[in-house]
Enzyme design. Structure first.
Site, PDB file in Angstrom:
ATOM      1  CG  HIS A  78      -1.850   1.186   1.307  1.00  0.00           C
ATOM      2  ND1 HIS A  78      -2.987   1.209   2.069  1.00  0.00           N
ATOM      3  CD2 HIS A  78      -1.796   2.427   0.737  1.00  0.00           C
ATOM      4  CE1 HIS A  78      -3.603   2.384   1.947  1.00  0.00           C
ATOM      5  NE2 HIS A  78      -2.889   3.134   1.153  1.00  0.00           N
ATOM      6  CD  GLU A 129      -0.026   5.318  -0.923  1.00  0.00           C
ATOM      7  OE1 GLU A 129       0.800   5.266   0.000  1.00  0.00           O
ATOM      8  OE2 GLU A 129      -1.236   5.523  -0.722  1.00  0.00           O
ATOM      9  CG  HIS A 133       2.400   8.548   2.157  1.00  0.00           C
ATOM     10  ND1 HIS A 133       2.001   8.915   3.423  1.00  0.00           N
ATOM     11  CD2 HIS A 133       1.297   8.010   1.568  1.00  0.00           C
ATOM     12  CE1 HIS A 133       0.716   8.604   3.600  1.00  0.00           C
ATOM     13  NE2 HIS A 133       0.272   8.051   2.483  1.00  0.00           N
TER      14      HIS A 133
END
Ligand code: U2P
Length: 213
Positions: A78, A129, A133
């Site tokens: 993930h 993502e 992040h």
């Protein structure tokens, strides 16, 4: 099934560190985002990573998941999320460093099998993502390519299916495993307690805390 929910109440979370040194502890209930921080505002850096793998099979037994193969019976990535010790995290740290799929063209085959989305666009998932992040982890992974490449390597290194398989925990639609046994198998292999998350009473994600090194 309620054992699955109980796992969310795990009070402490230890990080995998160099030489198996154990780092910080965090409460899973403490998580909240440090919204809108920019990289410059975050000169203090972050403290550790949360490495999150999903078990798409639970979600995909109820949803179409066009990009998931093998009915989702496979741990996939993930994300790798920078975190602070206090349970908050930075996000969207460099809005100028946009995701560019061409930068990771050599990784695409592996990304499609190991980091697929349960929805319908690989690129949107990887973009999300990276933007949310990856741009906050530039002091560890200075480029988009190094972020994705290293995460794939971590995914191979911390092989959850192998660890669980050695403890007799294998994919099944019939056997019910206790969350405690899943967590203990991982603890016995790595010396850290994972967080085990569920979706409607079935395994959805396993979170491991990693130190920055
Ligand atoms: O847990 C629900 C969603 O919150 C985001 N999250 C959670 C913990 C953390 O340390 N960092 C973090 O970002 C995740 O959002 P996503 O990356 O999927 O947008 C997680 O899914």
């Amino acid at each position: 099934m309620d054992s699955c929910l109980r796992a969310l109440a795990l009070a402490s979370l230890l990080c995998i560190a160099n030489g198996a040194r154990l780092l910080s502890s965090n409460s899973v209930f403490g998580y909240k985002s440090a919204d809108g921080v920019s990289l410059r505002d975050e000169a203090r850096g972050f403290d550790n990573f949360m490495f999150v793998r999903q078990w798409p099979g639970s979600f995909c037994s109820k949803h179409a998941c066009p990009l998931i193969s093998n009915r989702g019976f496979h741990f996939t990535v993930h994300g790798l999320w920078p975190n602070y010790k206090d349970g908050t995290w930075p996000q969207f740290c460099d809005k100028d460093y946009a995701f560019d799929e061409d930068q990771i063209s050599d990784l695409l085959n592996e990304l499609r099998s190991e980091w697929p989305t349960v929805y319908d666009s690989y690129e949107e998932f990887w973009d999300h993502e990276w933007s949310k992040h990856g741009t906050c982890a530039l002091d560890v992974f200075p480029t988009e390519h190094s972020y994705f490449e290293n995460i794939l390597e971590l995914h191979r290194l911390y092989d959850l299916a192998a660890v669980l398989g050695r403890a007799g925990i294998v994919p099944s639609t019939e056997t019910v495993y206790r969350t405690k046994d899943v967590a203990n198998a991982i603890y016995n292999a790595y010396g850290v307690r994972p967080l085990v998350h569920c979706y409607e009473g079935e395994l959805s994600e396993i979170w491991l805390c990693l130190d920055k090194e």
